[in-house]
Design an enzyme around this catalytic site. Structure first.
Site, short mmCIF file in Angstrom:
data_model
loop_
_atom_site.label_atom_id
_atom_site.label_comp_id
_atom_site.label_asym_id
_atom_site.label_seq_id
_atom_site.Cartn_x
_atom_site.Cartn_y
_atom_site.Cartn_z
N HIS A 125 7.55 8.03 -6.30
CA HIS A 125 7.97 9.39 -5.91
C HIS A 125 8.61 10.16 -7.08
O HIS A 125 8.83 11.37 -6.96
CB HIS A 125 8.97 9.33 -4.76
N ASP A 162 1.03 1.89 -0.71
CA ASP A 162 2.32 2.16 -0.05
C ASP A 162 2.07 3.13 1.11
O ASP A 162 1.19 4.00 1.01
CB ASP A 162 3.30 2.76 -1.07
N HIS A 164 3.74 5.55 2.03
CA HIS A 164 4.11 6.92 1.67
C HIS A 164 3.23 7.41 0.51
O HIS A 164 2.85 6.62 -0.36
CB HIS A 164 5.58 6.98 1.26
N ASP A 251 5.12 -1.27 3.01
CA ASP A 251 5.80 -0.65 4.15
C ASP A 251 4.84 -0.10 5.21
O ASP A 251 5.27 0.51 6.19
CB ASP A 251 6.79 0.44 3.69
ZN LIG Z 1 6.93 3.68 0.80
#
Ligand SMILES: [Zn+2]
Length: 315
Positions: A125, A162, A164, A251
């Site tokens: 991120h 991931d 996200h 995740d």
């Molecule tokens: Zn994540």
């Protein structure tokens, strides 16, 4: 296979208290690999710290100084409330970058067949000028930049599983064709960071070299893998990467407390097998993965174990 396993006690000193992204994640991974007898079969590497010059390959001087100053000053967070910082955060983050760079050099030059970096803080991120979503420096983006700029690689794939979207990684490379960013993640309308729609496909010379595949909450192994085989794998084959990097966040597992997908170890096993085969077919076997998210300690450690068993297997 000679599979490198990068980790270092400095990562445990990035102290985030009771936040889900905490040092127990790495402790759980290490304990699992030890108890299963896998750790002793891997090539343990303690890595090194990156220089500021290396971090500056992609990040602003301002961000580097801000992380260092915040850690030294005793600040509790940087830029956003979810980027928790402690006295050793800068040292841990710089070491995470250094280990990842060391890993790609070792794999590129075939002293290791492949490698996994159990590092933290995570990175995908982090943007040029800002920390975000538990991330300070973008480890995987720096690895890809180093491979193309310093080592002559021409088609580096970053596959991000991931749950996200790896907004930082995408933003660094969306106008370039020499680094292909592909991500499957939970629908951004229902998940942090709110980017990664299918229409984000890269721009200018990078048009078509960003691939975002959002999936709805609740999706399980069968449907997810079908999407990978139908919508993602053909694009990866077409790209013919000369190095495969994996943003390995676990995740999307059904037990994860921070997201809502419903995957089991099976998906991570199959994805790893397919990515390893892709690397064998086009990249002389060169594949390196590094830890991003994954917050249920049992699910995380079990998924990392499965991931490493596949990377390490002779096939
Ligand atoms: Zn994540």
């Amino acid at each position: 296979m000679n599979t490198g396993f990068y980790t270092n006690p400095i990562y445990l000193e990035h102290d985030t208290g009771s936040h889900p992204e905490n040092a127990n994640r790495l402790r759980a991974i290490q304990e699992k690999l030890e108890s299963e007898g896998l750790l002793e079969r891997l090539i343990l590497q303690s890595g090194r710290s990156a220089t500021s010059q290396e971090i500056k390959l992609l990040h602003s001087e301002k961000l580097i100084s801000a992380v260092e100053a915040a850690a030294e000053s005793g600040a509790r967070t940087l830029h956003t409330p979810d980027c928790i910082i402690s006295a050793q955060t800068f040292n841990a983050a710089a070491h995470a970058v250094g280990s990842v760079l060391d890993g790609v050099i070792e794999v590129a030059e075939r002293r290791l067949d492949n490698a996994f970096c159990a590092v933290r803080p995570p990175g995908h991120h982090a943007e040029n000028d800002s920390a975000m979503g538990f991330c300070f420096f973008n480890n995987i983006a720096l690895a890809a930049e180093f491979l193309t700029r310093e080592m002559g690689f021409k088609r580096v794939l970053i596959f991000d599983f991931d749950v996200h979207h790896g907004n930082g990684t995408q933003h660094f490379f969306e106008e370039r064709a020499d680094i292909f960013f592909a991500s499957i993640h939970q629908d951004p309308r229902t998940s942090f960071p709110g980017t990664g729609f299918a229409h984000e496909r890269g721009s200018g010379g990078g048009a078509g070299f960003t691939l975002n595949v959002p999936v709805p909450p609740g999706m399980g192994d069968e449907e997810y893998l079908q999407i990978f085989y139908d919508q993602v794998q053909p694009k990866l084959e077409e790209y013919k990467p000369d190095f495969v990097l994996v943003s390995a966040g676990f995740d999307a597992h059904r037990d994860d407390p921070l997201a809502s997908l419903n995957l089991t170890e099976r998906t991570f096993r199959e994805l790893t097998r397919e990515l390893k085969q892709l690397a064998e077919q086009y990249a002389g076997g060169r594949i390196m993965s590094l830890l991003e998210g994954g917050y249920d300690l049992n699910a995380l450690s079990s998924c990392v174990q499965e991931h490493l068993l596949i990377l390490h297997a002779e096939d």
